[in-house]
Design a protein around this motif. Structure first.
Motif, PDB file in Angstrom:
ATOM      1  N   SER A 158     -14.554  -5.419 100.636  1.00  0.00           N
ATOM      2  CA  SER A 158     -15.824  -4.888 100.138  1.00  0.00           C
ATOM      3  C   SER A 158     -15.703  -3.411  99.789  1.00  0.00           C
ATOM      4  O   SER A 158     -16.324  -2.943  98.834  1.00  0.00           O
ATOM      5  CB  SER A 158     -16.927  -5.080 101.185  1.00  0.00           C
ATOM      6  N   LEU A 159     -14.912  -2.675 100.553  1.00  0.00           N
ATOM      7  CA  LEU A 159     -14.765  -1.235 100.357  1.00  0.00           C
ATOM      8  C   LEU A 159     -13.403  -0.915  99.749  1.00  0.00           C
ATOM      9  O   LEU A 159     -12.400  -1.547 100.087  1.00  0.00           O
ATOM     10  CB  LEU A 159     -14.905  -0.496 101.692  1.00  0.00           C
ATOM     11  N   LYS A 160     -13.389   0.071  98.872  1.00  0.00           N
ATOM     12  CA  LYS A 160     -12.139   0.485  98.244  1.00  0.00           C
ATOM     13  C   LYS A 160     -11.154   0.999  99.279  1.00  0.00           C
ATOM     14  O   LYS A 160      -9.941   0.782  99.160  1.00  0.00           O
ATOM     15  CB  LYS A 160     -12.430   1.574  97.211  1.00  0.00           C
ATOM     16  N   GLU A 192     -16.525  -5.094  92.757  1.00  0.00           N
ATOM     17  CA  GLU A 192     -15.942  -4.298  91.678  1.00  0.00           C
ATOM     18  C   GLU A 192     -15.689  -5.168  90.449  1.00  0.00           C
ATOM     19  O   GLU A 192     -15.963  -4.755  89.318  1.00  0.00           O
ATOM     20  CB  GLU A 192     -14.652  -3.655  92.172  1.00  0.00           C
ATOM     21  N   ILE A 193     -15.191  -6.375  90.687  1.00  0.00           N
ATOM     22  CA  ILE A 193     -14.952  -7.298  89.573  1.00  0.00           C
ATOM     23  C   ILE A 193     -16.268  -7.671  88.896  1.00  0.00           C
ATOM     24  O   ILE A 193     -16.368  -7.743  87.665  1.00  0.00           O
ATOM     25  CB  ILE A 193     -14.221  -8.554  90.078  1.00  0.00           C
ATOM     26  N   GLY A 194     -17.328  -7.882  89.712  1.00  0.00           N
ATOM     27  CA  GLY A 194     -18.622  -8.237  89.151  1.00  0.00           C
ATOM     28  C   GLY A 194     -19.197  -7.137  88.286  1.00  0.00           C
ATOM     29  O   GLY A 194     -19.741  -7.397  87.208  1.00  0.00           O
ATOM     30  N   GLY A 195     -19.085  -5.885  88.736  1.00  0.00           N
ATOM     31  CA  GLY A 195     -19.588  -4.780  87.931  1.00  0.00           C
ATOM     32  C   GLY A 195     -18.838  -4.647  86.623  1.00  0.00           C
ATOM     33  O   GLY A 195     -19.441  -4.425  85.559  1.00  0.00           O
ATOM     34  N   SER A 196     -17.517  -4.770  86.679  1.00  0.00           N
ATOM     35  CA  SER A 196     -16.718  -4.704  85.456  1.00  0.00           C
ATOM     36  C   SER A 196     -17.063  -5.848  84.513  1.00  0.00           C
ATOM     37  O   SER A 196     -17.136  -5.668  83.297  1.00  0.00           O
ATOM     38  CB  SER A 196     -15.230  -4.740  85.822  1.00  0.00           C
ATOM     39  N   HIS A 197     -17.304  -7.034  85.085  1.00  0.00           N
ATOM     40  CA  HIS A 197     -17.653  -8.199  84.281  1.00  0.00           C
ATOM     41  C   HIS A 197     -18.970  -7.972  83.540  1.00  0.00           C
ATOM     42  O   HIS A 197     -19.092  -8.269  82.345  1.00  0.00           O
ATOM     43  CB  HIS A 197     -17.762  -9.416  85.197  1.00  0.00           C
ATOM     44  N   VAL A 213     -14.983 -11.695  74.360  1.00  0.00           N
ATOM     45  CA  VAL A 213     -13.819 -11.715  75.252  1.00  0.00           C
ATOM     46  C   VAL A 213     -14.201 -12.306  76.598  1.00  0.00           C
ATOM     47  O   VAL A 213     -13.484 -13.147  77.168  1.00  0.00           O
ATOM     48  CB  VAL A 213     -13.242 -10.296  75.424  1.00  0.00           C
ATOM     49  N   ILE A 214     -15.366 -11.904  77.117  1.00  0.00           N
ATOM     50  CA  ILE A 214     -15.813 -12.403  78.414  1.00  0.00           C
ATOM     51  C   ILE A 214     -16.138 -13.889  78.327  1.00  0.00           C
ATOM     52  O   ILE A 214     -15.852 -14.654  79.267  1.00  0.00           O
ATOM     53  CB  ILE A 214     -17.031 -11.602  78.906  1.00  0.00           C
ATOM     54  N   ARG A 215     -16.731 -14.315  77.229  1.00  0.00           N
ATOM     55  CA  ARG A 215     -17.016 -15.749  77.087  1.00  0.00           C
ATOM     56  C   ARG A 215     -15.718 -16.556  77.077  1.00  0.00           C
ATOM     57  O   ARG A 215     -15.656 -17.666  77.629  1.00  0.00           O
ATOM     58  CB  ARG A 215     -17.809 -15.997  75.817  1.00  0.00           C
ATOM     59  N   PHE A 216     -14.689 -15.999  76.458  1.00  0.00           N
ATOM     60  CA  PHE A 216     -13.399 -16.692  76.453  1.00  0.00           C
ATOM     61  C   PHE A 216     -12.808 -16.735  77.865  1.00  0.00           C
ATOM     62  O   PHE A 216     -12.287 -17.760  78.306  1.00  0.00           O
ATOM     63  CB  PHE A 216     -12.436 -15.982  75.495  1.00  0.00           C
ATOM     64  N   LEU A 217     -12.913 -15.616  78.594  1.00  0.00           N
ATOM     65  CA  LEU A 217     -12.420 -15.591  79.969  1.00  0.00           C
ATOM     66  C   LEU A 217     -13.211 -16.544  80.856  1.00  0.00           C
ATOM     67  O   LEU A 217     -12.655 -17.149  81.780  1.00  0.00           O
ATOM     68  CB  LEU A 217     -12.487 -14.163  80.526  1.00  0.00           C
TER      69      LEU A 217
END
Length: 361
Positions: A233-235, A254-259, A269-273
């Motif tokens: 959860s923490l860096k 972190e992945i969710g925010g970037s997503h 690109v995200i739809r393809f991923l």
């Protein structure tokens, strides 16, 4: 066999204690002990008061307890009649208690659940090369579903039974064949019960980063060659997890925010991923295949000669060389060498066809 010759299996004490606590065996054993004490009191009473032999006292005790009324072997003295009157009253209470306990175990599923747990334990002991998922929350459930969809054997380690029985609308909640070890994943015995020495990988998704550190440290000590993927959860926890033995650390927040940001800046690109990850309406599948896994007649051929695209519909999107380097969209004339790994992209049907045609059975 005496412990000095062959020590008990690791985790056996915790396993037996878990069965004792989960199925309230103390109540069942207590009822049996109370019944045995009642029988012993009856035999002793008849032998002491009426001076019966052991066999006669046992017979009188059994017909008294069962209330069948076969008749007395010898006329009872006044003291004997008083003893039998009191004995019948208390034994009726004992038998009623024993029957209530047995009814609970038989009709409320206690015995069935116990046998199911024993079968589950034996099944886990037969696993080899499986994956252990510690924690069955949102991340653990998703990891479990993906692993099962890929055909992997999975053992779930979860301490909170309410989490396992949580009514959620996903496939994992409906899977009645989940192999589960109920216990604290940070303990050596719990991981041994999950077969960590035989597992090929471990995923730890516990809510607290400190617990994930302990799991990684314990698993690395028990199985030095195991692959460990940990949630953080923490860096600041990432470095600790890597030092503890984790091979990879995933930070869902972190992945969710970037997503979400990429959905604004690079939506296609995200739809393809999402299609690759199985979240889109048209799911794609990534697959890897080592050159050693190819059929013998296909080894030593170039990508052009393999003709994967026209034969299966899948696309070779990458090649990881034995040196660790990646070649994206490798040239058609490249010839893979032993130790190289193909990366393929295609639909589920195309990947299945690829494996049928190219992979060594």
């Amino acid at each position: 066999m005496p412990p000095i010759i062959k020590p008990p299996r690791p985790g056996l004490a915790n396993y037996l204690r878990d069965i004792w606590q989960r199925f309230n065996l103390s109540r069942f054993v207590g009822a049996l002990a109370l019944t045995g004490t009642g029988l012993a009191a009856g035999i002793g009473g008849f032998m002491y008061i009426e001076h019966f032999s052991f066999r006669d006292a046992l017979y009188m005790t059994m017909i008294t307890v069962s209330t069948v009324g076969y008749g007395e072997l010898h006329p009872l003295s006044p003291e004997g009649r008083l003893f039998v009157s009191i004995y019948i009253f208390f034994n009726l209470l004992i038998l009623a208690y024993l029957l209530s306990v047995l009814t609970t175990y038989i009709f409320d599923g206690g015995l069935r659940n116990m046998f199911a747990m024993l079968r589950n334990d034996q099944e886990i002991r037969s696993y080899d090369g499986h994956v252990i998922v510690c924690g069955f929350g949102r991340n653990g459930r998703k990891a479990y579903l993906e692993l099962r969809a890929s055909g992997a054997q999975v053992v779930v380690v979860e301490l909170d039974e309410a989490v396992l029985q949580e009514d959620v609308a996903d496939e994992a909640a409906q899977d009645k064949n989940i192999s589960v070890v109920r216990g604290d994943a940070t303990l050596d015995d719990t991981l041994r019960a999950a077969g960590v020495e035989r597992a090929r990988a471990l995923i730890t998704t516990l809510p607290k980063d400190a617990d994930n550190v302990f799991v990684a440290l314990t698993a690395r000590e028990l199985a030095p060659s195991i692959t460990i993927v940990a949630r953080a959860s923490l860096k600041s926890s990432e470095t600790k997890l890597l030092r503890a033995g984790a091979d990879s650390v995933v930070m869902p927040d972190e992945i969710g925010g970037s997503h979400m940001a990429n959905l604004i800046m690079r939506p296609e690109v995200i739809r393809f991923l999402d299609m690759i990850s199985g979240l889109g309406p048209h799911r794609l599948r990534l697959e890897e295949l080592r050159t050693e896994e190819l059929r013998p007649e296909l080894r030593g051929r170039s990508i052009r000669e393999l003709d994967v695209r026209s034969r299966t519909g899948t696309t070779v999107i990458g090649l990881r060389h034995q040196s660790g380097e990646f070649t994206i969209s490798p040239p058609a004339d490249i010839v893979p060498v032993p130790g190289d790994v193909f990366l393929f992209l295609g639909t589920e049907e195309q990947i299945v066809k690829l494996l049928d045609l190219f992979r060594l059975v």
